[in-house]
Write a protein that holds these residues in place. Structure first.
Motif, PDB file in Angstrom:
ATOM      1  N   ARG A  11      -8.687  -1.974  -1.356  1.00  0.00           N
ATOM      2  CA  ARG A  11      -7.259  -2.212  -1.516  1.00  0.00           C
ATOM      3  C   ARG A  11      -6.621  -2.739  -0.240  1.00  0.00           C
ATOM      4  O   ARG A  11      -5.595  -3.413  -0.291  1.00  0.00           O
ATOM      5  N   LEU A  13       0.821  -1.205   0.000  1.00  0.00           N
ATOM      6  CA  LEU A  13       0.000   0.000   0.000  1.00  0.00           C
ATOM      7  C   LEU A  13       0.860   1.261   0.000  1.00  0.00           C
ATOM      8  O   LEU A  13       0.522   2.257  -0.635  1.00  0.00           O
ATOM      9  N   GLU A  55       2.393   2.094  -3.428  1.00  0.00           N
ATOM     10  CA  GLU A  55       1.383   2.584  -4.369  1.00  0.00           C
ATOM     11  C   GLU A  55       1.248   4.100  -4.313  1.00  0.00           C
ATOM     12  O   GLU A  55       0.709   4.713  -5.248  1.00  0.00           O
ATOM     13  N   THR A 106     -11.076   1.320   1.753  1.00  0.00           N
ATOM     14  CA  THR A 106     -11.180   0.842   0.375  1.00  0.00           C
ATOM     15  C   THR A 106     -10.917  -0.651   0.311  1.00  0.00           C
ATOM     16  O   THR A 106     -10.386  -1.256   1.250  1.00  0.00           O
ATOM     17  N   ASP A 132      -7.118  -6.455  -0.352  1.00  0.00           N
ATOM     18  CA  ASP A 132      -6.508  -6.954  -1.583  1.00  0.00           C
ATOM     19  C   ASP A 132      -4.990  -6.983  -1.475  1.00  0.00           C
ATOM     20  O   ASP A 132      -4.331  -7.920  -1.951  1.00  0.00           O
ATOM     21  N   ALA A 133      -4.431  -5.935  -0.866  1.00  0.00           N
ATOM     22  CA  ALA A 133      -2.973  -5.865  -0.727  1.00  0.00           C
ATOM     23  C   ALA A 133      -2.461  -6.993   0.158  1.00  0.00           C
ATOM     24  O   ALA A 133      -1.405  -7.590  -0.104  1.00  0.00           O
ATOM     25  N   ALA A 173      -5.710   3.290   3.412  1.00  0.00           N
ATOM     26  CA  ALA A 173      -6.479   2.464   2.475  1.00  0.00           C
ATOM     27  C   ALA A 173      -7.555   1.638   3.169  1.00  0.00           C
ATOM     28  O   ALA A 173      -8.229   0.840   2.519  1.00  0.00           O
TER      29      ALA A 173
END
Length: 303
Positions: free
Chosen positions: A246, A120, A123, A244, A249-250, A241
């Motif tokens: 993400r 994260l 990114e 979200t 997901d991360a 994050a």
């Protein structure tokens, strides 16, 4: 909104196993697990954060439950991770809880949590930033997660600045442990220690500094140097994050990569599983020569 994102995930828990007071850690008794909660079977030590909490416990209002991340569930169904004190039972439905893929070892589940921070954080970098040649400051679990994510993203050379030349982070493909880096020489520096001023001095003109480790409240950066050198400073706290998709997901991306692309022997070299009853002695040695060589320390609360 920004203030809300800065707070840890809200997660109800009962039965913490370690309490800090007077600069020492002591064990608490096992508590019954309420219906609907998951028993804390393992928990993960965060050395830098917990050193600060241990020092703060010397104050008049310093008593606190210790911990960074507790793991419940089982390997076959998939471990569940929550930001609650060591060994506590927790509600798996609350915000911020993470689930590892079924069949993931507890070592990979813990290590992926640190790599998630780097997934994260990186990114947030501008697209123009080149990852190859990154300098990572530190060799603890946050630095290890960063080095692993840089490897996953294809960085062929990463210098890790550490006083421990034989730190096990050197086993990450592409990593070289160094005890010095020339000042004003690096295009990308990621500080994983919480001491950004030292890391900033390594930046070349136009370079980028990533703040992955949590700085102390009084930390400052040299604003005149930042201005004249055109540095970019990126905050890399993973909770930005949280609201979200993400965030989860991360974590899943890191866990899957660790499981399928790295030798399990490497993961074992980075992780130490030790009985939770050893916690007081480990806390007493944090930051000293008695600290374990493995960057990721996992307490087992199995009876």
């Amino acid at each position: 909104m920004a203030a809300d994102l800065a707070r840890p995930p809200v997660c109800r828990y009962v039965g913490p196993r370690i309490r800090l007071s007077g600069g020492h850690a002591r064990l608490l008794p096992v508590a019954p697990v309420p219906d609907g909660m998951v028993a804390g079977r393992f928990s993960v030590l965060s050395p830098g954060t917990e050193r600060r909490h241990l020092a703060a416990s010397n104050g008049p209002d310093g008593v606190r439950d210790a911990g960074y991340m507790t793991i419940g569930g089982d390997e076959s169904a998939g471990w569940v991770l929550a930001a609650v004190p060591h060994g506590a039972a927790f509600d798996p439905s609350r915000s911020g809880t993470l689930a590892a893929p079924p069949g993931t070892s507890v070592q990979v589940a813990a290590l992926a949590r640190f790599q998630q921070m780097a997934v994260l954080g990186l990114e947030q970098l501008p697209a123009r930033v080149e990852l190859d040649g990154t300098v990572v400051v530190g060799s603890g679990p946050v630095a290890l997660g960063c080095a692993l994510e840089l490897c996953r993203q294809g960085a062929g050379r990463v210098r890790v600045l550490t006083s421990r030349s034989q730190a096990t982070i050197r086993l990450v493909p592409g990593v070289e442990c160094v005890t010095a880096v020339d000042q004003a020489s690096a295009r990308l520096v990621v500080d994983a220690t919480g001491r950004p001023r030292r890391a900033a001095m390594l930046l070349a003109s136009g370079g980028t500094l990533g703040l992955l480790g949590t700085p102390a409240p009084g930390s400052v950066l040299p604003s005149l140097s930042l201005h004249r050198s055109g540095w970019t400073v990126i905050g890399m706290h993973e909770l930005t994050a949280l609201a979200t998709g993400r965030y989860a997901d991360a974590y899943m991306a890191a866990a899957a990569w660790l499981r399928w692309h790295l030798d399990p022997g490497l993961v074992d070299a980075w992780c130490l599983i030790t009985p939770g009853t050893h916690a007081p002695a480990l806390y007493a040695g944090l930051g000293g020569p008695g600290q374990p060589a493995e960057p990721v320390v996992i307490f087992s609360w199995e009876v």
